[in-house]
Design a protein around this motif. Structure first.
Motif, mmCIF file in Angstrom:
data_model
loop_
_atom_site.group_PDB
_atom_site.id
_atom_site.type_symbol
_atom_site.label_atom_id
_atom_site.label_comp_id
_atom_site.label_asym_id
_atom_site.label_seq_id
_atom_site.Cartn_x
_atom_site.Cartn_y
_atom_site.Cartn_z
ATOM 1 N N THR A 140 25.221 -58.892 49.650
ATOM 2 C CA THR A 140 26.597 -59.364 49.531
ATOM 3 C C THR A 140 26.989 -60.198 50.742
ATOM 4 O O THR A 140 27.610 -61.257 50.615
ATOM 5 C CB THR A 140 27.561 -58.170 49.402
ATOM 6 O OG1 THR A 140 27.180 -57.389 48.276
ATOM 7 C CG2 THR A 140 28.998 -58.639 49.220
ATOM 8 N N ALA A 141 26.609 -59.732 51.925
ATOM 9 C CA ALA A 141 26.938 -60.461 53.148
ATOM 10 C C ALA A 141 26.255 -61.830 53.177
ATOM 11 O O ALA A 141 26.865 -62.822 53.592
ATOM 12 C CB ALA A 141 26.539 -59.640 54.369
ATOM 13 N N VAL A 142 24.999 -61.906 52.737
ATOM 14 C CA VAL A 142 24.300 -63.193 52.680
ATOM 15 C C VAL A 142 25.022 -64.151 51.741
ATOM 16 O O VAL A 142 25.249 -65.322 52.060
ATOM 17 C CB VAL A 142 22.841 -63.006 52.218
ATOM 18 C CG1 VAL A 142 22.225 -64.351 51.832
ATOM 19 C CG2 VAL A 142 22.009 -62.364 53.314
ATOM 20 N N ARG A 143 25.410 -63.650 50.569
ATOM 21 C CA ARG A 143 26.057 -64.507 49.576
ATOM 22 C C ARG A 143 27.402 -65.032 50.075
ATOM 23 O O ARG A 143 27.748 -66.188 49.840
ATOM 24 C CB ARG A 143 26.254 -63.720 48.278
ATOM 25 C CG ARG A 143 26.868 -64.532 47.156
ATOM 26 C CD ARG A 143 26.580 -63.898 45.803
ATOM 27 N NE ARG A 143 27.096 -62.541 45.736
ATOM 28 C CZ ARG A 143 28.356 -62.240 45.375
ATOM 29 N NH1 ARG A 143 29.205 -63.200 45.092
ATOM 30 N NH2 ARG A 143 28.750 -60.991 45.306
ATOM 31 N N GLU A 194 22.588 -59.785 58.571
ATOM 32 C CA GLU A 194 21.888 -58.701 59.259
ATOM 33 C C GLU A 194 22.781 -58.082 60.334
ATOM 34 O O GLU A 194 22.786 -56.860 60.520
ATOM 35 C CB GLU A 194 20.594 -59.225 59.881
ATOM 36 C CG GLU A 194 19.681 -58.134 60.423
ATOM 37 C CD GLU A 194 19.251 -57.136 59.362
ATOM 38 O OE1 GLU A 194 19.327 -55.921 59.633
ATOM 39 O OE2 GLU A 194 18.860 -57.582 58.260
ATOM 40 N N GLU A 195 23.541 -58.919 61.030
ATOM 41 C CA GLU A 195 24.471 -58.406 62.043
ATOM 42 C C GLU A 195 25.514 -57.491 61.410
ATOM 43 O O GLU A 195 25.865 -56.442 61.974
ATOM 44 C CB GLU A 195 25.163 -59.575 62.748
ATOM 45 C CG GLU A 195 24.265 -60.340 63.697
ATOM 46 C CD GLU A 195 24.972 -61.533 64.305
ATOM 47 O OE1 GLU A 195 26.190 -61.696 64.050
ATOM 48 O OE2 GLU A 195 24.325 -62.310 65.012
ATOM 49 N N ILE A 196 26.012 -57.895 60.248
ATOM 50 C CA ILE A 196 27.031 -57.096 59.565
ATOM 51 C C ILE A 196 26.461 -55.744 59.165
ATOM 52 O O ILE A 196 27.097 -54.702 59.339
ATOM 53 C CB ILE A 196 27.588 -57.854 58.352
ATOM 54 C CG1 ILE A 196 28.509 -58.976 58.831
ATOM 55 C CG2 ILE A 196 28.335 -56.914 57.393
ATOM 56 C CD1 ILE A 196 28.951 -59.920 57.761
ATOM 57 N N VAL A 197 25.237 -55.738 58.626
ATOM 58 C CA VAL A 197 24.604 -54.477 58.248
ATOM 59 C C VAL A 197 24.484 -53.566 59.474
ATOM 60 O O VAL A 197 24.809 -52.374 59.415
ATOM 61 C CB VAL A 197 23.212 -54.721 57.624
ATOM 62 C CG1 VAL A 197 22.466 -53.398 57.443
ATOM 63 C CG2 VAL A 197 23.356 -55.417 56.274
#
Length: 200
Positions: A37-40, A49-52
């Motif tokens: 979801t963050a990539v999209r 990756e930072e958000i995860v």
């Protein structure tokens, strides 16, 4: 994550006690969906990756309170939503500063002012919603309750809750776009994260 509610609650209890294996199981069970979801929405693998990492770092740091979390999935996705939303707002501020050719020394002050303005406009946007839409928005987005619970509390069908929330998000986006000095496409991207988490 395919696991029973009871097993997940056991994982939360173990995690609250510092159990690394419980943390790893929750991490591997949920990371891919948050990452995708963050990539999209962010358009960047490194940002995603930072958000995860930030989301699960917050889970670890707040682990002592996890046994009191009734709906961990909703809690986790609300945390992720907030991180994505805040990251998109930060990108919007940076792009706006670039457009205005802000001096580096003034950038921090400008971003703080823009952030306060955005929060003020957002609150006004929520207040102008019809009562039912505002209730649905508050329960879903502020309290992080899942759709079926919102439906039960308001005695509505889950599909009606979805419709009310979609209309609320559209109204908020249009209200904020009309009143903020931020390009509409950037602001729309920020609200895209809200619209995704509406349906999880």
């Amino acid at each position: 994550m395919n696991t029973s509610t009871t097993h997940e609650q056991e994982l939360l209890i173990r995690l609250s006690e510092g159990d690394g294996a419980a943390f790893a199981e929750l991490f591997h069970g949920y990371r891919d969906r948050i990452y995708a979801t963050a990539v999209r929405l962010m358009g960047s693998h490194s940002h995603a990756e930072e958000i995860v990492q930030e989301v699960f770092m917050k889970i670890w740091l707040n682990r002592s309170s996890l046994p009191q979390v009734t709906f961990f999935r909703a809690y986790l996705f609300t945390t992720a939503r907030n991180h994505i939303f805040n990251s998109l707002k930060q990108l919007a501020r940076e792009r706006t500063a670039d457009i205005l050719h802000a001096e580096p020394a003034c950038k921090g002050t400008e971003e703080r002012v823009l952030g306060r303005d955005f929060e003020r406009v957002l609150q006004n946007a929520v207040r102008q919603l019809p009562p039912q839409q505002e209730r649905v928005y508050h329960l879903s987005k502020v309290e992080g309750r899942p759709r079926h619970e919102v439906a039960h509390l308001l005695q509505l069908s889950p599909e009606t809750v979805k419709v009310h929330l979609a209309r609320a998000m559209r109204s908020i986006r249009e209200y904020c776009t009309a009143r903020m000095d931020i390009p509409g496409l950037i602001l729309s991207s920020a609200f895209a994260s809200e619209l995704f988490f509406m349906v999880v």
